[in-house]
Design a protein around this motif. Structure first.
Motif, PDB file in Angstrom:
ATOM      1  N   ASP A 156      16.615 -18.851   3.174  1.00 61.81           N
ATOM      2  CA  ASP A 156      16.041 -17.509   3.153  1.00 61.81           C
ATOM      3  C   ASP A 156      16.947 -16.484   3.837  1.00 61.81           C
ATOM      4  O   ASP A 156      16.485 -15.423   4.257  1.00 61.81           O
ATOM      5  CB  ASP A 156      14.630 -17.517   3.771  1.00 61.81           C
ATOM      6  N   THR A 158      19.341 -13.387   4.173  1.00 57.29           N
ATOM      7  CA  THR A 158      19.407 -12.173   3.351  1.00 57.29           C
ATOM      8  C   THR A 158      20.859 -11.906   2.917  1.00 57.29           C
ATOM      9  O   THR A 158      21.810 -12.419   3.536  1.00 57.29           O
ATOM     10  CB  THR A 158      18.922 -10.958   4.157  1.00 57.29           C
ATOM     11  N   THR A 193      15.078 -24.487   4.077  1.00 62.92           N
ATOM     12  CA  THR A 193      14.346 -23.672   5.056  1.00 62.92           C
ATOM     13  C   THR A 193      13.959 -24.567   6.240  1.00 62.92           C
ATOM     14  O   THR A 193      14.071 -25.797   6.176  1.00 62.92           O
ATOM     15  CB  THR A 193      13.055 -23.102   4.441  1.00 62.92           C
TER      16      THR A 193
END
Ligand SMILES: C[S@@+](CC[C@H](N)C(=O)[O-])C[C@H]1O[C@@H](n2cnc3c(N)ncnc32)[C@H](O)[C@@H]1O
Length: 224
Positions: A156, A158, A193
């Motif tokens: 996750d 960015t 994750t």
């Protein structure tokens, strides 16, 4: 020749980094070794003289070499790429340190049970074709009370976190573009994750793990 060298094989999820690709990675990574030295310093703080350390998937060997420079540790590296094993051995010789770089698969390690005090795996776990097999092998080759530390990108992350990290690598404009593309479109989709790591660790003899997060990556600690 390049095409043959880059065909995937058992052990690596995607392209095995051989030949020119391994050389490109080794050269670009060498532009900024500060993260390797920082990680080696943190790891060395937890080690005593003579500690047996395994780096799983060391690539060109920069972390193992930085660690061997910091103290009298017995450092071993295990990588599935023949090119990286050769490059890492040369880098260790040039740095004047002894590291035992070996060829092998993270999910089928050529080591006896209970061998290592500490295992580290950096920027590589997401590439493993059999991640749970690799965790099981880490558990097997760790001594009781030993710890495995996995440092890797988070799924996750960015685009902004990726761009900041690529800028810090101090690459040429072209290599920055290529590296950013690889991070966004090849590495991030393969990454895990925190919840993924917790689920995977729960299915192994480790039983669980501790995870800390930063904008780009995760650090996973597993104790035997
Ligand atoms: C991006 S490189 C990272 C190298 C190094 N850890 C670093 O931080 O620069 C990923 C490494 O994982 C290795 N690798 C991938 N699958 C593997 C496996 N199943 N067993 C051992 N090494 C593997 C590759 O050969 C490569 O050296």
């Amino acid at each position: 020749m390049v095409a043959t060298a880059m065909v995937g094989k058992k052990g690596d999820k995607g392209i095995v980094m051989e030949g020119p690709l391994a050389n490109w990675y080794a050269k670009n990574t060498a532009n900024n070794l500060s993260d390797f030295h920082a990680d080696a310093g943190r790891i060395a703080n937890c080690l005593t003289a003579g500690a047996r350390v395994l780096e799983v998937a060391p690539g060109p060997g920069y972390l193992s070499i930085a660690l061997a420079q910091l103290g009298p540790y017995q450092v071993t590296g295990l990588d599935i790429s023949h090119s990286f094993v050769r490059i890492a051995r040369t880098n260790a010789t040039n740095a004047g340190v002894v590291v035992d770089f070996r060829h092998g698969d993270a999910s089928d390690m050529p080591f006896a049970a209970d061998t290592f005090d500490l295992i580290v795996c950096r920027a590589a776990f997401k590439n493993f074709a059999d991640p749970i097999g690799a965790l099981r092998e880490m558990h097997r080759v760790l001594r009781a009370g030993g710890e495995a530390l996995i440092i890797d990108m988070r799924r996750d992350a960015t685009n902004a976190a990726i761009d900041e990290s690529v800028t810090a690598m101090k690459l040429s404009r072209l290599d920055s573009l290529i590296t950013s593309f690889i991070f966004r479109h090849t590495l991030r989709p393969r990454a895990y994750t925190t919840a993924d790591f917790q689920r995977m660790a729960a299915t192994t003899p480790f039983g669980g793990c501790q995870v800390s997060e930063d904008p780009l990556g995760l650090e996973i600690r597993l104790r035997k």
